[in-house]
Design an enzyme around this catalytic site. Structure first.
Site, PDB file in Angstrom:
ATOM      1  N   LYS A   1      16.284  59.731  32.574  1.00 34.83           N
ATOM      2  CA  LYS A   1      15.849  60.412  31.313  1.00 34.83           C
ATOM      3  C   LYS A   1      14.609  59.721  30.639  1.00 34.83           C
ATOM      4  O   LYS A   1      13.919  60.348  30.300  1.00 34.83           O
ATOM      5  CB  LYS A   1      17.129  60.074  30.220  1.00 34.83           C
ATOM      6  CG  LYS A   1      18.241  61.071  30.470  1.00 34.83           C
ATOM      7  CD  LYS A   1      19.603  61.014  29.741  1.00 34.83           C
ATOM      8  CE  LYS A   1      20.031  59.692  29.107  1.00 34.83           C
ATOM      9  NZ  LYS A   1      20.563  59.043  30.198  1.00 34.83           N
TER      10      LYS A   1
ATOM     11  N   ARG B   1      25.616  61.366  22.341  1.00 40.57           N
ATOM     12  CA  ARG B   1      26.439  61.009  23.640  1.00 40.57           C
ATOM     13  C   ARG B   1      27.879  61.202  23.229  1.00 40.57           C
ATOM     14  O   ARG B   1      28.672  60.826  24.134  1.00 40.57           O
ATOM     15  CB  ARG B   1      26.191  59.285  23.535  1.00 40.57           C
ATOM     16  CG  ARG B   1      25.260  58.804  25.056  1.00 40.57           C
ATOM     17  CD  ARG B   1      24.955  57.526  24.658  1.00 40.57           C
ATOM     18  NE  ARG B   1      24.701  56.893  25.773  1.00 40.57           N
ATOM     19  CZ  ARG B   1      23.313  56.235  26.256  1.00 40.57           C
ATOM     20  NH1 ARG B   1      22.472  56.628  25.419  1.00 40.57           N
ATOM     21  NH2 ARG B   1      23.331  55.563  27.052  1.00 40.57           N
TER      22      ARG B   1
ATOM     23  N   ARG C   1      17.218  48.464  39.254  1.00 45.25           N
ATOM     24  CA  ARG C   1      16.143  48.754  37.914  1.00 45.25           C
ATOM     25  C   ARG C   1      15.697  47.788  37.375  1.00 45.25           C
ATOM     26  O   ARG C   1      16.374  46.886  36.952  1.00 45.25           O
ATOM     27  CB  ARG C   1      16.780  49.696  37.006  1.00 45.25           C
ATOM     28  CG  ARG C   1      15.962  50.126  35.836  1.00 45.25           C
ATOM     29  CD  ARG C   1      16.336  51.635  35.381  1.00 45.25           C
ATOM     30  NE  ARG C   1      17.367  51.584  34.469  1.00 45.25           N
ATOM     31  CZ  ARG C   1      17.792  52.521  33.867  1.00 45.25           C
ATOM     32  NH1 ARG C   1      17.573  53.954  34.040  1.00 45.25           N
ATOM     33  NH2 ARG C   1      18.973  52.323  32.940  1.00 45.25           N
TER      34      ARG C   1
ATOM     35  N   ARG D   1      17.781  44.686  32.894  1.00 47.49           N
ATOM     36  CA  ARG D   1      18.576  44.616  31.537  1.00 47.49           C
ATOM     37  C   ARG D   1      19.990  43.606  31.887  1.00 47.49           C
ATOM     38  O   ARG D   1      20.638  43.772  32.782  1.00 47.49           O
ATOM     39  CB  ARG D   1      18.804  45.938  31.315  1.00 47.49           C
ATOM     40  CG  ARG D   1      17.394  46.443  30.491  1.00 47.49           C
ATOM     41  CD  ARG D   1      17.464  48.139  30.286  1.00 47.49           C
ATOM     42  NE  ARG D   1      18.792  48.544  29.754  1.00 47.49           N
ATOM     43  CZ  ARG D   1      18.973  49.826  29.469  1.00 47.49           C
ATOM     44  NH1 ARG D   1      18.067  50.488  29.574  1.00 47.49           N
ATOM     45  NH2 ARG D   1      20.093  50.200  29.164  1.00 47.49           N
TER      46      ARG D   1
ATOM     47  N   ARG E   1      29.666  51.632  32.027  1.00 46.12           N
ATOM     48  CA  ARG E   1      28.596  52.414  31.468  1.00 46.12           C
ATOM     49  C   ARG E   1      28.817  53.899  32.100  1.00 46.12           C
ATOM     50  O   ARG E   1      28.842  54.679  31.311  1.00 46.12           O
ATOM     51  CB  ARG E   1      27.085  52.138  31.520  1.00 46.12           C
ATOM     52  CG  ARG E   1      26.952  50.912  30.630  1.00 46.12           C
ATOM     53  CD  ARG E   1      25.332  50.304  30.820  1.00 46.12           C
ATOM     54  NE  ARG E   1      24.362  51.315  30.534  1.00 46.12           N
ATOM     55  CZ  ARG E   1      23.092  51.171  31.040  1.00 46.12           C
ATOM     56  NH1 ARG E   1      22.945  49.830  32.048  1.00 46.12           N
ATOM     57  NH2 ARG E   1      22.369  51.723  30.786  1.00 46.12           N
TER      58      ARG E   1
HETATM   59  P1  AMP Z   1      20.501  53.485  27.193  1.00 49.09           P
HETATM   60  O1  AMP Z   1      19.263  52.697  27.392  1.00 49.09           O
HETATM   61  O2  AMP Z   1      20.370  55.018  26.728  1.00 49.09           O
HETATM   62  O3  AMP Z   1      21.424  53.680  28.663  1.00 49.09           O
HETATM   63  O4  AMP Z   1      21.445  52.645  26.052  1.00 49.09           O
HETATM   64  C1  AMP Z   1      21.660  51.217  25.945  1.00 49.09           C
HETATM   65  C2  AMP Z   1      23.044  51.040  25.470  1.00 49.09           C
HETATM   66  O5  AMP Z   1      22.766  51.346  24.062  1.00 49.09           O
HETATM   67  C3  AMP Z   1      24.283  52.067  25.739  1.00 49.09           C
HETATM   68  O6  AMP Z   1      24.888  51.513  26.694  1.00 49.09           O
HETATM   69  C4  AMP Z   1      24.795  51.921  24.270  1.00 49.09           C
HETATM   70  O7  AMP Z   1      25.335  50.535  23.975  1.00 49.09           O
HETATM   71  C5  AMP Z   1      23.790  52.064  23.336  1.00 49.09           C
HETATM   72  N1  AMP Z   1      23.536  53.596  22.867  1.00 49.09           N
HETATM   73  C6  AMP Z   1      22.182  54.049  23.178  1.00 49.09           C
HETATM   74  N2  AMP Z   1      22.446  55.425  22.735  1.00 49.09           N
HETATM   75  C7  AMP Z   1      23.529  55.452  22.161  1.00 49.09           C
HETATM   76  C8  AMP Z   1      24.268  56.355  21.649  1.00 49.09           C
HETATM   77  N3  AMP Z   1      23.559  57.652  21.288  1.00 49.09           N
HETATM   78  N4  AMP Z   1      25.706  56.310  21.009  1.00 49.09           N
HETATM   79  C9  AMP Z   1      26.024  54.906  21.021  1.00 49.09           C
HETATM   80  N5  AMP Z   1      25.496  54.053  21.688  1.00 49.09           N
HETATM   81  C10 AMP Z   1      24.357  54.251  21.968  1.00 49.09           C
END
Ligand code: AMP
Length: 214
Positions: free
Chosen positions: A14, A89, A128, A161, A172
């Site tokens: 994404k 989400r 990654r 990360r 996740r």
């Molecule tokens: P991502 O990089 O989008 O995978 O996000 C990394 C982390 O940020 C996720 O595992 C969540 O802990 C938090 N996060 C990102 N977007 C959201 C969201 N829309 N709602 C809740 N937590 C989020």
């Protein structure tokens, strides 16, 4: 403006695809993951609050996330199109997005799903690495930075990360299955959901994405 929601599991590409589309078409890329990471780096109160959820692969609570999105969206001109990456989400966040769009005079165009099987997601995320400065994503096996640990694009530090350890990756993905996957059905019922095969070369995926927005 008619905004676009990009759905897909962690590791589905994404961020890469949204960032490409946004720079090609001058859309605003709104990634909640990137916003949270920025708060972490800047050690803000919000960053401190989000940290334990992120470290454990859990979702940050809806109210906190929605407030952060509202704050960002209020600063986007109404004639600029937004692509949402990693938001909504949960069903509650999807409802909140509808309310936000109405409040801010924006509208919803469609949702696009990047479809990638779970074993491929695990493979990708294990390899990654991300630029801590501009968030460019590398695959250490197939697309590493030219100089180890240094971003090709901005010279920032490229690291794996902390939420991409094998255990947290599985967590996740479980959270995605349980809390985010229901959104696919929700947006499909509304009509206008496009499913895109997210496997293969990122450039091929980008072509499929462009077709979906033609
Ligand atoms: P991502 O990089 O989008 O995978 O996000 C990394 C982390 O940020 C996720 O595992 C969540 O802990 C938090 N996060 C990102 N977007 C959201 C969201 N829309 N709602 C809740 N937590 C989020």
């Amino acid at each position: 403006m008619s905004d676009v929601v990009l759905l897909g599991a962690p590791g589905s590409g994404k961020g890469t695809q949204a960032s490409r589309i946004a720079s090609e078409r001058r859309w605003v890329h709104l990634s909640t993951g990137d916003l949270f990471r920025m708060h972490l780096v800047n050690d803000t109160a919000l960053g401190q609050l989000a940290k334990s959820y992120m470290d454990n692969g859990e979702l940050v609570p809806d109210e906190i996330t929605v407030d952060m999105v509202r704050d960002r969206l209020e600063r986007v001109p109404t004639d600029a199109r937004v692509i949402y990456d990693g938001f909504p989400r949960t069903v509650r966040q999807a409802e909140a997005l509808d309310e936000l769009l109405t409040d801010l005079g924006r509208s919803f165009a469609r949702a696009v799903l990047l479809d990638v099987p779970r074993d491929e997601l695990v493979r990708r995320m294990t390899k990654r690495a991300t630029c801590m400065n501009c968030q460019t994503v590398y695959n250490l096996a197939t697309n590493p930075p030219k100089r180890e640990g240094v971003c090709d694009r901005c010279g920032g530090q490229v690291l794996q990360r902390s939420d991409e350890s094998p255990q947290i990756i599985e967590r996740r993905l479980d959270v995605y299955e349980k809390q985010t996957k229901p959104l696919i059905e929700l947006y499909a019922k509304r009509g206008g959901l496009r499913r895109i095969d997210g496997t293969g070369d990122p450039l091929e995926v980008a072509k499929r994405m462009s077709e979906a927005f033609a």
